[in-house]
Design a protein around this motif. Structure first.
Motif, short mmCIF file in Angstrom:
data_model
loop_
_atom_site.label_atom_id
_atom_site.label_comp_id
_atom_site.label_asym_id
_atom_site.label_seq_id
_atom_site.Cartn_x
_atom_site.Cartn_y
_atom_site.Cartn_z
N GLY A 149 -17.13 6.57 -18.16
CA GLY A 149 -17.94 7.19 -17.13
C GLY A 149 -17.64 6.66 -15.75
N ASP A 150 -18.54 6.92 -14.82
CA ASP A 150 -18.34 6.48 -13.44
C ASP A 150 -19.56 5.72 -12.92
OD1 ASP A 150 -20.09 8.57 -13.37
OD2 ASP A 150 -18.93 9.81 -11.97
N ARG A 151 -20.43 5.24 -13.83
CA ARG A 151 -21.61 4.50 -13.42
C ARG A 151 -21.75 3.23 -14.24
NH1 ARG A 151 -26.41 7.00 -14.57
NH2 ARG A 151 -25.43 8.07 -16.33
N LEU A 152 -22.62 2.32 -13.79
CA LEU A 152 -22.96 1.09 -14.50
C LEU A 152 -21.75 0.17 -14.69
CD1 LEU A 152 -25.15 2.69 -17.33
CD2 LEU A 152 -25.89 1.92 -15.08
N HIS A 153 -20.86 0.15 -13.71
CA HIS A 153 -19.65 -0.65 -13.83
C HIS A 153 -19.74 -2.00 -13.13
CE1 HIS A 153 -16.88 3.09 -14.65
NE2 HIS A 153 -17.85 2.94 -15.52
N SER A 154 -20.72 -2.23 -12.31
CA SER A 154 -20.74 -3.47 -11.53
C SER A 154 -21.28 -4.63 -12.37
CB SER A 154 -21.63 -3.29 -10.29
OG SER A 154 -22.99 -3.22 -10.66
N HIS A 155 -20.94 -5.86 -11.94
CA HIS A 155 -21.41 -7.03 -12.67
C HIS A 155 -22.90 -7.25 -12.48
CE1 HIS A 155 -20.51 -8.51 -8.60
NE2 HIS A 155 -21.43 -9.43 -8.82
N MET A 156 -23.47 -6.76 -11.37
CA MET A 156 -24.91 -6.85 -11.18
C MET A 156 -25.64 -5.98 -12.21
SD MET A 156 -25.35 -9.00 -8.80
CE MET A 156 -27.09 -8.72 -8.50
N THR A 157 -25.08 -4.80 -12.49
CA THR A 157 -25.67 -3.94 -13.50
C THR A 157 -25.61 -4.58 -14.87
OG1 THR A 157 -24.97 -1.99 -12.23
CG2 THR A 157 -25.58 -1.64 -14.51
N ALA A 158 -24.50 -5.29 -15.16
CA ALA A 158 -24.37 -5.97 -16.45
C ALA A 158 -25.46 -7.02 -16.63
CB ALA A 158 -22.99 -6.60 -16.56
#
Length: 222
Positions: free
Chosen positions: A181-190
């Motif tokens: 996909g193109d969302r939820l890729h950042s380390h903050m989201t993790a």
């Protein structure tokens, strides 16, 4: 013949005995191969007959058979049903080879399993309401992408890896052909994902440790 007596057969020499044994062995192999070929021909004929009477069976160019409805809809099935009877008939697994003498029974077992029944129902829904089915397919694909992102974040947590690696692992999986996909890729989201998952994992660990053996009554040795 004289006086009702018959002359005994002359004894065989070693060379004649070996020749007769070799002929007998060759004949036995020929009979076995002929029976095997007859059974194989019967299996192939049954396969073609079943394919003509079951519209969900299709033969690939390799001579193997697949289930069209399960190949199209298995990713939408949520049950933990009899996948063993379904997996050989999926195109992604190469199809079922009708040469083991169990083809008719395998088709009947697959047709009766709950996975095929659900896929058949999904195919009926697709034909009766294409728009609803298309939305369900898109939602299932989005859910799978989200699950991949969550599994990646949990992998970082379980392997004590830095959250900054999350973005690189997502890119790696995407380059290897897994749609991320193109969302939820950042380390903050993790990190926020783990804040959501941690209470569930913590409760599972507590439940695992505190569950006693049903026979001995002892706690688990961890």
């Amino acid at each position: 013949h004289r006086g009702g007596w018959s002359r005994a057969a002359p004894p065989l020499c070693a060379a004649d005995a070996r020749a007769r044994a070799a002929d007998a062995l060759l004949q036995a192999r020929f009979d076995s191969k002929r029976r095997s070929m007859a059974a194989e021909f019967e299996t192939l004929r049954d396969a073609r007959t079943l394919a003509s009477t079951h519209n969900w069976l299709a033969m690939l160019a390799t001579g193997k058979y697949i289930c069209l409805v399960c190949t199209s809809h298995f990713h939408l099935v949520k049950t933990r049903g009899n996948w063993r009877a379904t997996m050989p008939f999926l195109e992604c697994n190469g199809g079922y080879e009708p040469r083991d003498g169990q083809y008719t029974r395998s088709v009947a077992r697959h047709e009766a399993c709950d996975v095929h029944i659900q896929c058949d129902q999904l195919e009926g829904e697709r034909q009766s309401n294409p728009l609803k089915h298309a939305i369900a397919v898109q939602q299932a694909a989005a859910d799978e992408i989200t699950a991949r992102i969550f599994r990646t974040a949990v992998h970082l947590f379980l392997r004590y890896r830095p959250f900054i690696d999350h973005e690189y692992l997502v890119l790696l999986q995407n380059d290897n052909g897994a749609s991320m996909g193109d969302r939820l890729h950042s380390h903050m989201t993790a990190s926020r994902m783990l804040e959501t998952v941690y209470p569930v994992l913590h409760q599972d660990v507590i439940s695992f440790i505190s569950t006693r053996n049903e026979y001995s009554g002892a706690l688990r040795n961890v």
